[in-house]
Design a protein around this motif. Sequence first.
Motif, PDB file in Angstrom:
ATOM      1  N   LEU A  80       0.842  -1.196   0.000  1.00 57.00           N
ATOM      2  CA  LEU A  80       0.000   0.000   0.000  1.00 57.00           C
ATOM      3  C   LEU A  80       0.876   1.245   0.000  1.00 57.00           C
ATOM      4  CD1 LEU A  80      -2.854   1.255   0.290  1.00 57.00           C
ATOM      5  CD2 LEU A  80      -2.644   0.935   2.751  1.00 57.00           C
ATOM      6  N   ALA A  81       0.718   2.109  -1.010  1.00 55.42           N
ATOM      7  CA  ALA A  81       1.473   3.363  -1.105  1.00 55.42           C
ATOM      8  C   ALA A  81       0.474   4.514  -1.152  1.00 55.42           C
ATOM      9  CB  ALA A  81       2.352   3.364  -2.349  1.00 55.42           C
ATOM     10  N   VAL A  82       0.441   5.313  -0.075  1.00 54.09           N
ATOM     11  CA  VAL A  82      -0.498   6.431   0.040  1.00 54.09           C
ATOM     12  C   VAL A  82       0.310   7.721   0.108  1.00 54.09           C
ATOM     13  CG1 VAL A  82      -2.378   7.419   1.391  1.00 54.09           C
ATOM     14  CG2 VAL A  82      -2.119   4.943   1.279  1.00 54.09           C
ATOM     15  N   LYS A  83       0.090   8.624  -0.853  1.00 61.34           N
ATOM     16  CA  LYS A  83       0.887   9.848  -0.928  1.00 61.34           C
ATOM     17  C   LYS A  83       0.591  10.824   0.199  1.00 61.34           C
ATOM     18  CE  LYS A  83       1.802   9.731  -5.816  1.00 61.34           C
ATOM     19  NZ  LYS A  83       1.567  10.288  -7.126  1.00 61.34           N
ATOM     20  N   ASP A  84      -0.622  10.804   0.735  1.00 59.63           N
ATOM     21  CA  ASP A  84      -0.946  11.765   1.785  1.00 59.63           C
ATOM     22  C   ASP A  84      -1.399  11.049   3.054  1.00 59.63           C
ATOM     23  OD1 ASP A  84      -1.229  14.268   2.962  1.00 59.63           O
ATOM     24  OD2 ASP A  84      -3.236  14.590   2.162  1.00 59.63           O
ATOM     25  N   LEU A  85      -2.707  10.890   3.274  1.00 60.90           N
ATOM     26  CA  LEU A  85      -3.233  10.382   4.541  1.00 60.90           C
ATOM     27  C   LEU A  85      -3.845   8.997   4.400  1.00 60.90           C
ATOM     28  CD1 LEU A  85      -4.090  10.792   7.546  1.00 60.90           C
ATOM     29  CD2 LEU A  85      -6.182  11.839   6.659  1.00 60.90           C
ATOM     30  N   LEU A  86      -3.405   8.083   5.252  1.00 59.43           N
ATOM     31  CA  LEU A  86      -4.021   6.762   5.395  1.00 59.43           C
ATOM     32  C   LEU A  86      -4.765   6.756   6.712  1.00 59.43           C
ATOM     33  CD1 LEU A  86      -4.494   3.744   4.831  1.00 59.43           C
ATOM     34  CD2 LEU A  86      -2.234   3.300   5.810  1.00 59.43           C
ATOM     35  N   SER A  87      -6.067   6.508   6.647  1.00 59.59           N
ATOM     36  CA  SER A  87      -6.911   6.492   7.842  1.00 59.59           C
ATOM     37  C   SER A  87      -7.454   5.086   8.048  1.00 59.59           C
ATOM     38  CB  SER A  87      -8.064   7.487   7.665  1.00 59.59           C
ATOM     39  OG  SER A  87      -8.908   7.460   8.776  1.00 59.59           O
ATOM     40  N   GLY A  96       1.007  -6.607   5.315  1.00 58.91           N
ATOM     41  CA  GLY A  96       1.867  -6.384   4.161  1.00 58.91           C
ATOM     42  C   GLY A  96       2.856  -5.282   4.404  1.00 58.91           C
ATOM     43  N   THR A  97       3.038  -4.420   3.394  1.00 53.91           N
ATOM     44  CA  THR A  97       3.939  -3.277   3.515  1.00 53.91           C
ATOM     45  C   THR A  97       3.169  -2.000   3.211  1.00 53.91           C
ATOM     46  OG1 THR A  97       4.665  -3.464   1.215  1.00 53.91           O
ATOM     47  CG2 THR A  97       5.993  -4.600   2.870  1.00 53.91           C
ATOM     48  N   LEU A 103      -0.430   8.995   8.909  1.00 50.67           N
ATOM     49  CA  LEU A 103      -1.183   7.812   9.316  1.00 50.67           C
ATOM     50  C   LEU A 103      -2.086   8.144  10.505  1.00 50.67           C
ATOM     51  CD1 LEU A 103      -1.615   4.689   9.127  1.00 50.67           C
ATOM     52  CD2 LEU A 103       0.334   4.463  10.676  1.00 50.67           C
ATOM     53  N   ALA A 104      -3.362   7.758  10.392  1.00 46.04           N
ATOM     54  CA  ALA A 104      -4.311   7.906  11.503  1.00 46.04           C
ATOM     55  C   ALA A 104      -4.917   6.535  11.776  1.00 46.04           C
ATOM     56  CB  ALA A 104      -5.409   8.903  11.141  1.00 46.04           C
ATOM     57  N   ALA A 114       4.861  -3.767   7.655  1.00 45.96           N
ATOM     58  CA  ALA A 114       6.100  -3.000   7.692  1.00 45.96           C
ATOM     59  C   ALA A 114       5.755  -1.629   7.139  1.00 45.96           C
ATOM     60  CB  ALA A 114       7.158  -3.670   6.824  1.00 45.96           C
ATOM     61  N   CYS A 115       6.008  -0.582   7.923  1.00 42.38           N
ATOM     62  CA  CYS A 115       5.544   0.751   7.558  1.00 42.38           C
ATOM     63  C   CYS A 115       6.707   1.720   7.410  1.00 42.38           C
ATOM     64  CB  CYS A 115       4.572   1.264   8.623  1.00 42.38           C
ATOM     65  SG  CYS A 115       3.851   2.861   8.222  1.00 42.38           S
ATOM     66  N   THR A 116       6.683   2.475   6.312  1.00 42.18           N
ATOM     67  CA  THR A 116       7.625   3.560   6.091  1.00 42.18           C
ATOM     68  C   THR A 116       6.814   4.842   6.030  1.00 42.18           C
ATOM     69  OG1 THR A 116       8.975   2.078   4.760  1.00 42.18           O
ATOM     70  CG2 THR A 116       9.444   4.416   4.580  1.00 42.18           C
ATOM     71  N   MET A 117       7.179   5.822   6.884  1.00 42.76           N
ATOM     72  CA  MET A 117       6.428   7.071   6.931  1.00 42.76           C
ATOM     73  C   MET A 117       7.303   8.252   6.583  1.00 42.76           C
ATOM     74  SD  MET A 117       3.943   6.888  10.230  1.00 42.76           S
ATOM     75  CE  MET A 117       3.341   8.531   9.939  1.00 42.76           C
ATOM     76  N   GLY A 118       6.652   9.304   6.125  1.00 41.99           N
ATOM     77  CA  GLY A 118       7.330  10.553   5.814  1.00 41.99           C
ATOM     78  C   GLY A 118       7.021  10.993   4.409  1.00 41.99           C
TER      79      GLY A 118
END
Length: 143
Positions: A80-87, A96-97, A103-104, A114-118
């Motif tokens: 999952l690749a979200v450019k702005d907000l994942l709620s 998954g990844t 992230l909310a 596995a999460c990558t933020m920023g």
Amino acid sequence: MFSDNKKPRPMTEFGGQPNRIEKNTKIKGNITSEADFRIDGKLEGNVKTSGKIVIGKDGYINGKVECVNADIEGKFNGELAVKDLLSLKASAIIEGTVSVSKLAVEPGATFNAACTMGKGAVEAASSSPKLQSTKTNEPAKVS
């Protein structure tokens, strides 16, 4: 003196009408769209949109999703690749990844990923080269 900026714009100016995959609908394949998507059925495949993805309480996606924003109440398994907000709502189950800018998470959501933020996380995830198999179909050599 009078401006058209305050008038609501029709959805068609932002990429068309929102799309829906209704409950009791199963789809296998890839979807590309510029409009928002709501999934209440099951999708096995990839989704790429310049809009928002909503996975309803009965919805399920198994695959890769690239979008600007996402609201998830149902189940997701994959990349999952979200450019702005994942709620993530309380009923959400994520595996998954995940690459996301913001992230909310509501209490009760299951987040096994596995999460990558920023801000740069999503661009790095979508532009990273995919691992290629170096296996060749050569006969085994006996020494």
